[in-house]
Design a protein around this motif. Sequence first.
Motif, PDB file in Angstrom:
ATOM      1  N   LEU A   1       0.823  -1.207   0.000  1.00 15.09           N
ATOM      2  CA  LEU A   1       0.000   0.000   0.000  1.00 15.09           C
ATOM      3  C   LEU A   1       0.859   1.260   0.000  1.00 15.09           C
ATOM      4  CD1 LEU A   1      -3.017  -0.712   2.397  1.00 15.09           C
ATOM      5  CD2 LEU A   1      -3.104  -0.175  -0.029  1.00 15.09           C
ATOM      6  N   LEU A   2       1.940   1.261   0.763  1.00 13.27           N
ATOM      7  CA  LEU A   2       2.836   2.416   0.780  1.00 13.27           C
ATOM      8  C   LEU A   2       3.442   2.658  -0.596  1.00 13.27           C
ATOM      9  CD1 LEU A   2       4.641   1.828   4.195  1.00 13.27           C
ATOM     10  CD2 LEU A   2       3.142   3.744   3.627  1.00 13.27           C
ATOM     11  N   LEU A   3       3.761   1.565  -1.290  1.00  4.81           N
ATOM     12  CA  LEU A   3       4.329   1.695  -2.633  1.00  4.81           C
ATOM     13  C   LEU A   3       3.279   2.151  -3.634  1.00  4.81           C
ATOM     14  CD1 LEU A   3       6.398  -1.630  -2.716  1.00  4.81           C
ATOM     15  CD2 LEU A   3       7.301   0.656  -2.300  1.00  4.81           C
ATOM     16  N   ALA A   4       2.083   1.575  -3.536  1.00  7.36           N
ATOM     17  CA  ALA A   4       1.061   1.811  -4.558  1.00  7.36           C
ATOM     18  C   ALA A   4       0.251   3.081  -4.325  1.00  7.36           C
ATOM     19  CB  ALA A   4       0.111   0.607  -4.625  1.00  7.36           C
ATOM     20  N   ARG A   5      -0.031   3.430  -3.065  1.00  5.61           N
ATOM     21  CA  ARG A   5      -0.887   4.584  -2.779  1.00  5.61           C
ATOM     22  C   ARG A   5      -0.092   5.876  -2.600  1.00  5.61           C
ATOM     23  NH1 ARG A   5      -4.382   1.253  -4.245  1.00  5.61           N
ATOM     24  NH2 ARG A   5      -6.051   0.502  -2.865  1.00  5.61           N
ATOM     25  N   LEU A   6       1.144   5.766  -2.071  1.00  2.37           N
ATOM     26  CA  LEU A   6       1.940   6.968  -1.808  1.00  2.37           C
ATOM     27  C   LEU A   6       3.179   7.063  -2.688  1.00  2.37           C
ATOM     28  CD1 LEU A   6       1.723   7.125   2.100  1.00  2.37           C
ATOM     29  CD2 LEU A   6       0.344   8.337   0.408  1.00  2.37           C
ATOM     30  N   GLY A   7       3.479   6.009  -3.452  1.00  3.68           N
ATOM     31  CA  GLY A   7       4.613   6.064  -4.367  1.00  3.68           C
ATOM     32  C   GLY A   7       5.960   6.086  -3.684  1.00  3.68           C
ATOM     33  N   LEU A   8       6.071   5.469  -2.499  1.00  2.53           N
ATOM     34  CA  LEU A   8       7.345   5.475  -1.800  1.00  2.53           C
ATOM     35  C   LEU A   8       8.380   4.632  -2.543  1.00  2.53           C
ATOM     36  CD1 LEU A   8       5.658   6.784   0.411  1.00  2.53           C
ATOM     37  CD2 LEU A   8       6.851   5.355   2.083  1.00  2.53           C
ATOM     38  N   ARG A   9       9.627   5.006  -2.403  1.00  2.00           N
ATOM     39  CA  ARG A   9      10.727   4.190  -2.905  1.00  2.00           C
ATOM     40  C   ARG A   9      10.975   3.048  -1.931  1.00  2.00           C
ATOM     41  NH1 ARG A   9      12.372   9.626  -3.239  1.00  2.00           N
ATOM     42  NH2 ARG A   9      12.629  10.404  -5.380  1.00  2.00           N
ATOM     43  N   ALA A  10      11.585   1.980  -2.422  1.00  2.00           N
ATOM     44  CA  ALA A  10      11.838   0.810  -1.567  1.00  2.00           C
ATOM     45  C   ALA A  10      12.696   1.187  -0.365  1.00  2.00           C
ATOM     46  CB  ALA A  10      12.511  -0.293  -2.386  1.00  2.00           C
ATOM     47  N   GLY A  11      13.739   1.983  -0.584  1.00  2.00           N
ATOM     48  CA  GLY A  11      14.611   2.378   0.517  1.00  2.00           C
ATOM     49  C   GLY A  11      13.898   3.199   1.568  1.00  2.00           C
ATOM     50  N   GLU A  12      12.920   3.989   1.148  1.00  2.00           N
ATOM     51  CA  GLU A  12      12.158   4.799   2.098  1.00  2.00           C
ATOM     52  C   GLU A  12      11.285   3.926   2.988  1.00  2.00           C
ATOM     53  OE1 GLU A  12      11.904   8.692  -0.885  1.00  2.00           O
ATOM     54  OE2 GLU A  12      10.237   7.273  -0.748  1.00  2.00           O
ATOM     55  N   VAL A  13      10.765   2.847   2.432  1.00  2.00           N
ATOM     56  CA  VAL A  13       9.980   1.904   3.227  1.00  2.00           C
ATOM     57  C   VAL A  13      10.883   1.177   4.219  1.00  2.00           C
ATOM     58  CG1 VAL A  13       8.510  -0.149   3.151  1.00  2.00           C
ATOM     59  CG2 VAL A  13       8.281   1.621   1.397  1.00  2.00           C
ATOM     60  N   VAL A  14      12.058   0.766   3.767  1.00  2.00           N
ATOM     61  CA  VAL A  14      12.985   0.036   4.627  1.00  2.00           C
ATOM     62  C   VAL A  14      13.361   0.854   5.855  1.00  2.00           C
ATOM     63  CG1 VAL A  14      15.359  -0.819   4.791  1.00  2.00           C
ATOM     64  CG2 VAL A  14      13.946  -1.447   2.840  1.00  2.00           C
ATOM     65  N   HIS A  15      13.667   2.142   5.681  1.00  2.00           N
ATOM     66  CA  HIS A  15      14.201   2.971   6.756  1.00  2.00           C
ATOM     67  C   HIS A  15      13.131   3.707   7.546  1.00  2.00           C
ATOM     68  CE1 HIS A  15      17.778   2.498   4.078  1.00  2.00           C
ATOM     69  NE2 HIS A  15      18.331   2.269   5.236  1.00  2.00           N
ATOM     70  N   MET A  16      11.864   3.463   7.275  1.00  2.00           N
ATOM     71  CA  MET A  16      10.810   4.100   8.038  1.00  2.00           C
ATOM     72  C   MET A  16      10.816   3.617   9.480  1.00  2.00           C
ATOM     73  SD  MET A  16       6.714   4.070   7.247  1.00  2.00           S
ATOM     74  CE  MET A  16       6.999   4.788   5.626  1.00  2.00           C
ATOM     75  N   VAL A  17      10.769   4.548  10.426  1.00  2.00           N
ATOM     76  CA  VAL A  17      10.768   4.202  11.853  1.00  2.00           C
ATOM     77  C   VAL A  17       9.422   4.582  12.465  1.00  2.00           C
ATOM     78  CG1 VAL A  17      13.264   4.409  12.108  1.00  2.00           C
ATOM     79  CG2 VAL A  17      11.831   6.421  12.455  1.00  2.00           C
ATOM     80  N   LEU A  18       9.164   4.071  13.651  1.00  2.00           N
ATOM     81  CA  LEU A  18       7.866   4.276  14.295  1.00  2.00           C
ATOM     82  C   LEU A  18       7.550   5.749  14.493  1.00  2.00           C
ATOM     83  CD1 LEU A  18       8.098   1.419  16.954  1.00  2.00           C
ATOM     84  CD2 LEU A  18       6.796   1.398  14.822  1.00  2.00           C
TER      85      LEU A  18
END
Length: 416
Positions: A256-273
């Motif tokens: 969903l983060l990739l498809a709805r917000l267009g995040l890059r893979a690295g941005e998803v990996v490094h996302m913190v709480l």
Amino acid sequence: MIHHYSQSPEALERWYAGPLGNHIDGFAKLLFDQGYATNTAQTKIRLVADLSRWLERKQLTVRDLDLDENRINEYLKFRANHLVPNRNDKPTFRALLKQLRNDGLIRSSPPAVEGGQIDRIENDYGRYLTQERGLTQSTLAKYLPIMRRFLIVRFGNSLISLEELSPDDITQFILHHAQACGRRHSQVMMTALRSFLHFVYQKGQTPTDLSTCVPTVANWSLSELPIFLKPEDIERLLQSCDKSSIIGQRDYAVLLLLARLGLRAGEVVHMVLEDIDWDAGELIIRGKSFRQDRLPLLQDVGEALATYLYQGRPRCSSRRVFIRNMAPHKGFSSSTAIGDIVRRAFKRAGLQRTHKGAHLLRHSLATQMLNKGSSLNEIGEILRHEQPHTTEIYAKVDWMALKSLAQPWPGEWNHE
């Protein structure tokens, strides 16, 4: 904590024996915090206990045993003469050394010496990229292997003499390696070589700046069409996730983060709480070049994140949002894990595509926005493009706008 894994007096006596006995509880707590299953943790504890008894036979204490990688290798050779080696032995001892170093019980790890001269060059170049150029670890992961391969191809096992490098060395390396990779990778290879050669020239290790000898790869602006998925295919990917399982909940939130917000893979990996602002309904995105942006937390994205965090995310000390499901429970090591999640979703959904990477969903979001009437400026804001021309490629899929620009074919006449 050690009693969590065994109540047997005989087992506890064996585990507490030797110079590492006083520290076995700390190691057991580490295994518990990282989410290891009881049987796996017991195996690791027994391995450390065996090492401790081996050290005791050598009459070494924690303070004078000088425990390091060399001592561990010595024990592993001894152990191999009596037992079949296990592939998990080395990771177990790496975790032990890290814990003892963090507690200040043994000296810090020495600088890498494997490979000798080439490692020193790599370490110097890596520090330059991070400290002076401000590049991220993901960029270093691309540049350093290319630099290393270049030096190995040129010098082999001989002494590395950077002053002997010549334009012919660069040409031969490029001709040999560029044929086996695509245009994108070739561009990265040229950029990495150019950066490294300029670095060694700045340090006075080459008499001339050989970076000027590295050719460029043709990259005509807007020469390609962006590859994207149709909205119904995106939904098939999302619905392929089993949201009743822990892994399914995690993968659904990632997609969903990739498809709805267009995040890059690295941005998803490094996302913190801390990046999730529930009160404001926003996400903090840590993008390229240490840039931070805020995006709205869409309802379906927020619900998926909340479900995963409350029901599926393993308990651990890591602040990363997305955690490995198998122990040790920690964040993904690289963007490759996100790409694997996307590829598995393609397989489950039965979608056959040449391109199956995480970036495909980013392109698909931009194309959907364009088809719904969003401007290129609005798309650039959502995708967080630093330069406006980066977004221009999506104009090539705006069929209606392009149709209005089409001119009649010269000489065309009316048949009526």
